[in-house]
Structures are given as structure tokens and as C-alpha cells.
Scaffold this motif. Structure first.
Motif: not given
Length: 272
Positions: A256-264, A267-271
């Protein structure tokens, strides 16, 4: 403990710890009262603890004890707080980065250490398994243990509710194993520990011995169970329930922690 009693427990656990000038023993303290109750519970179980017994241990009258503690519910709350070790934070690891938690070694190592220490606490004071259930007032030490576990997950990308659930999941696993050991007892079940393996064997080993007789005659009807027991014997029959469950829970949290890190990161790349 009912809501009407919470006020008294809160004052005892969180108020200023002062010596009372009343009663026949001016040196009597809440800490000393808790220690007397803990000694009784360690030796005979929580059911043996009463205001009368504790008063007798302290060589005071029960009415004198009531001047310090209003009842057994508050007495047990003081005992739990007194039996809890002080939650010492894990030293900060040099170069610890985001998601490593407030202490050293990363969140996984911190939670693993936390769970093992909790387990040892239940082994030292088995009565705490009974005393720490339900809605009740918790003292500074007990809340400090919760704080330490939650701090380990700080920066891991979990919501507050998810972090709380993770701590509840870990503590539930530890409690379940400790309950099994408590029920099995130091020498197993049966008269004087007979019929459940040697003294000191854990519940897994005791269960294997209990099932052995049945499986010798009925094993053909339970092939999967028979294969599992044979494998356990082949690998020494060591109790592994605590370790296995702890590792799997932490593995799941790691995913779960790894998935959240990928999502972050996404999201940062998209911004950018």
C-alpha cells in the motif's frame, strides 16, 4: 467502565500525581497502589484483584484505599498504566528520508519492533489482555505507545484513518497470539499439563500433538490438514504464527505504501 466513571479515571491518570495527606499512611501513592494490584494480578490473575486485597497488601483499610481510588475500574486503569513500559522513541537513523517514520530503521522495522515489544508486554502481564478491551480511559503511557506506532507511518502516504487501522490490525494480531498462549498455559492443557506436549511448548506445537491421535485414524478424510502437519513436523514444528502474521501484515502495508508513493510521483509529474 461507564461514561460516568471516566471523569475519575481521567483525573487519576492525567491529573497531578501528588501524595495524599489523608489516611493512615501519608506515603501512600497511586503508583504504589498500582504496583500492589499488578503484583496480585501477575500472580493470580485479574479476577483476584479487589480493593480489599490491594488494601491488605498495603496494610491499610479498604476505606482508606477509597480515599485514593474510588473503585476497582479506576484501580485497573492505574494498573494498566503502571504495567506499561515507558514508550522510548526509536533513535532517528542518519539520512532517514521521507516515509521512514519518526524513528530509525524505516517504518517497517519500527512497527516490527513495536509489535514484538507489545507481545512481550502481554507475556509479562497476561491479565492485561483482559484489562485492555472495550471503550475505556487510557493513560499517558498507553497513548504513548499508540503515538509511537502512528509516528512510524508518518510520511508513508496513508491517511490518518488508514494509519489507525494499520495499528489496530497489528495489535489485533499480537493480542490473538498472546491470547492463544495464555489459554494454552505454560504446560499445555489437561491435568497438570499432560496430553499437550512438554512444558513451554507453544499453542502450535500443542495443537499438533492434540491432532496427532485423531489424524492417525481419520487422516484420510483430511488430506490437506495431514500434509500441513507433516510439513510442520519436517521443519521442526516451531511456533511461527506470530512471525508469519507479522510479516504478512507488514508486506501488505508495504504494498500500500508503495502504491501511494507511485501515485504521489505520478501526481507530481502531472503538475510539472
Amino acid at each position: 467502565m461507564s461514561s460516568e466513571q471516566w471523569g475519575a479515571a481521567v483525573r487519576l491518570l492525567w491529573g497531578p500525581q501528588v501524595r495524599s495527606a489523608r489516611g493512615p499512611k501519608r506515603g501512600l501513592t497511586l503508583e504504589g497502589i498500582a504496583r500492589a494490584g499488578i503484583g496480585i494480578a501477575d500472580a493470580e490473575g485479574l479476577g483476584a484483584v479487589s480493593m480489599q486485597r490491594v488494601a491488605g497488601e498495603l496494610a491499610v483499610t479498604k476505606m482508606a484505599l477509597y480515599r485514593y481510588v474510588p473503585g476497582k475500574a479506576e484501580l485497573v486503569a492505574l494498573m494498566v498504566e503502571g504495567a506499561m513500559p515507558v514508550p522510548v522513541p526509536v533513535p532517528v537513523a542518519p539520512g532517514a528520508g521521507a516515509g521512514s517514520g519518526a524513528g530509525g530503521g524505516g517504518w517497517r522495522e519500527q512497527l516490527e519492533s513495536w509489535a514484538r515489544e507489545l507481545y512481550e508486554g502481554f507475556r509479562r502481564h497476561p491479565w492485561m489482555l483482559e484489562a485492555t478491551v472495550g471503550v475505556r480511559v487510557m493513560g499517558p503511557r498507553e497513548l504513548g505507545w499508540m503515538e509511537r506506532a502512528l509516528a512510524a507511518l508518518d510520511g508513508c502516504g496513508l491517511s490518518g484513518a488508514e494509519a489507525m487501522d494499520a495499528v489496530v490490525l497489528l495489535s489485533g494480531h499480537v493480542r490473538g497470539i498472546a491470547e492463544q498462549e495464555r489459554a494454552a498455559g505454560p504446560g499445555g492443557v489437561g491435568a497438570e499439563g499432560e496430553g499437550a506436549g512438554g512444558a513451554g511448548e507453544g499453542p502450535d506445537a500443542q495443537l499438533a500433538v492434540m491432532l496427532g491421535e485423531v489424524m492417525r485414524t481419520q487422516g484420510a478424510d483430511f488430506p490437506a490438514l495431514g500434509a500441513a502437519l507433516a510439513s510442520a513436523r519436517e521443519h521442526g514444528g516451531r511456533d511461527q504464527a506470530l512471525e508469519f502474521g507479522l510479516e504478512r501484515i507488514l508486506d501488505g502495508l508495504g504494498m500500500l505504501v508503495s502504491r501511494r508513493a507511485v501515485a504521489r510521483r505520478a501526481g507530481g509529474a502531472g503538475e510539472s
